[in-house]
Design an enzyme around this catalytic site. Structure first.
Site, PDB file in Angstrom:
ATOM      1  CG  ASN A  10      -1.692   1.256   1.410  1.00  0.00           C
ATOM      2  OD1 ASN A  10      -1.823   2.040   0.475  1.00  0.00           O
ATOM      3  ND2 ASN A  10      -2.243   1.463   2.608  1.00  0.00           N
ATOM      4  CE  LYS A  12      -0.075   3.469   4.632  1.00  0.00           C
ATOM      5  NZ  LYS A  12      -0.011   3.603   6.072  1.00  0.00           N
ATOM      6  CG  HIS A  95      -5.868   2.421   5.117  1.00  0.00           C
ATOM      7  ND1 HIS A  95      -5.384   3.345   6.018  1.00  0.00           N
ATOM      8  CD2 HIS A  95      -4.908   1.470   4.994  1.00  0.00           C
ATOM      9  CE1 HIS A  95      -4.167   2.963   6.413  1.00  0.00           C
ATOM     10  NE2 HIS A  95      -3.864   1.829   5.809  1.00  0.00           N
ATOM     11  CD  GLU A  97      -2.748   5.893   6.636  1.00  0.00           C
ATOM     12  OE1 GLU A  97      -2.720   5.904   5.396  1.00  0.00           O
ATOM     13  OE2 GLU A  97      -1.840   5.378   7.332  1.00  0.00           O
ATOM     14  CD  GLU A 167      -3.845  -2.041   7.350  1.00  0.00           C
ATOM     15  OE1 GLU A 167      -2.690  -2.252   6.971  1.00  0.00           O
ATOM     16  OE2 GLU A 167      -4.493  -1.035   7.026  1.00  0.00           O
ATOM     17  N   GLY A 173       2.406   2.258  10.844  1.00  0.00           N
ATOM     18  CA  GLY A 173       3.444   3.276  10.702  1.00  0.00           C
ATOM     19  C   GLY A 173       4.144   3.603  12.012  1.00  0.00           C
ATOM     20  CB  SER A 213       4.802  -2.010  12.105  1.00  0.00           C
ATOM     21  OG  SER A 213       4.527  -0.642  12.352  1.00  0.00           O
ATOM     22  N   GLY A 235       4.944   1.138   4.703  1.00  0.00           N
ATOM     23  CA  GLY A 235       6.323   1.625   4.575  1.00  0.00           C
ATOM     24  C   GLY A 235       7.292   0.647   3.929  1.00  0.00           C
TER      25      GLY A 235
HETATM   26  P1  PGA Z   1       2.709   0.283   7.669  1.00  0.00           P
HETATM   27  O1  PGA Z   1       1.271   0.612   7.013  1.00  0.00           O
HETATM   28  O2  PGA Z   1       3.160  -1.047   7.114  1.00  0.00           O
HETATM   29  O3  PGA Z   1       3.601   1.419   7.235  1.00  0.00           O
HETATM   30  O4  PGA Z   1       2.505   0.227   9.151  1.00  0.00           O
HETATM   31  C1  PGA Z   1       0.321  -0.401   6.815  1.00  0.00           C
HETATM   32  C2  PGA Z   1      -0.943   0.185   6.216  1.00  0.00           C
HETATM   33  O5  PGA Z   1      -1.333   1.280   6.602  1.00  0.00           O
HETATM   34  O6  PGA Z   1      -1.592  -0.440   5.349  1.00  0.00           O
END
Ligand code: PGA
Length: 249
Positions: A10, A12, A95, A97, A167, A173, A213, A235
């Site tokens: 992903n 983003k 998601h 976010e 998640e 993150g 993460s 990430g």
């Molecule tokens: P992350 O993000 O691996 O950077 O923690 C995961 C996501 O938001 O899908």
């Protein structure tokens, strides 16, 4: 029933068209053969270029969001048909976010899931509790409410192409991955919910990804859990060499 694993990047709000093309070009030779399906959710502007570049590869390109309406006066929004047209095969919906920063509700997400199925886009529906909810012991209640609210009534064939991504918001993150034990218990809870609503066959078909993460050094343990069918990776999906290590968990 054995479920085919999915490792989904992903991106983003990262990567231009050129950066996306060169990523796909670098990743493709690193992943064959792969035991998992490899998905990349790229920015809208890069879908077409990435999908063209991925054509002769096993990489599947998708989007990170969409609107639930077919077309109309909705400035700045994007429709399922447009994503399909650009070459997207799947779409991430709900998601955290989107839920937290842009105020998306379960009801809105449910309409998007319905639309994605109508248009032949595979939906990856995200759910997850925040730290306060986890610490108060309410994680499962929150997840059940999100599952009930974000999923329309599904047919047997829709269950086959539905992907749920668990998640935990506190793990996104932050470098703070859920322990494999927490993740497994939570995935099992989600699968039990599907079972109570749609029966054992549906429960054993639905794929549930873990996100938050995920890194090369924690993916192996996560993937050893019986109810974890893959990962949604933020990430660590931005560099081909790091992402390919996750794909080869
Ligand atoms: P992350 O993000 O691996 O950077 O923690 C995961 C996501 O938001 O899908």
């Amino acid at each position: 029933m054995s479920r085919q694993a999915i490792i989904c990047g992903n991106w983003k709000m990262y990567k231009t068209i050129e950066e996306s093309k060169s990523f796909v070009k670098s990743l493709a030779p690193l992943i064959e053969p792969s035991q998992a399906l490899v998905y990349l959710a790229v920015p809208f502007t890069a879908i077409k270029a990435a999908a063209d570049e991925a054509q002769e590869t096993p990489i599947v390109i998708g989007a990170q969001n969409m609107n639930d309406i077919s077309e109309g006066a909705f400035t700045g929004e994007i429709a399922a048909r447009m994503l399909k047209d650009a070459g997207a095969a799947f779409v991430i919906l709900g998601h955290s976010e989107r839920r937290q920063i842009f105020g998306e509700t379960d009801e809105f997400i449910r309409r998007k899931v319905t639309k994605a199925f109508q248009e032949g886009l595979e939906p990856i529906v995200c759910i997850g509790e925040n730290l306060k909810e986890r610490e108060a012991g309410h994680a499962h209640d929150v997840l059940q409410k999100q599952l009930e609210g974000s999923l329309p009534t599904l047919t047997a064939s829709q269950i086959q192409s539905l992907v749920i991504a668990y998640e935990p918001v506190w793990a996104i993150g932050t470098g703070k991955v859920a322990t494999a034990e927490i993740a497994q218990t939570t995935h099992q809870f989600c699968r039990e919910w599907i079972k109570s609503k749609y029966g054992p066959e549906a429960a054993s078909a639905v794929r549930i990804l873990y996100g938050g993460s995920v890194k090369p050094d924690n993916i192996t343990e996560l993937m050893q859990q019986p109810d974890i069918d893959g990962a949604l990776v933020g990430g660590a999906s931005l560099q081909p060499d790091v992402f390919s290590q996750i794909i080869h968990y």
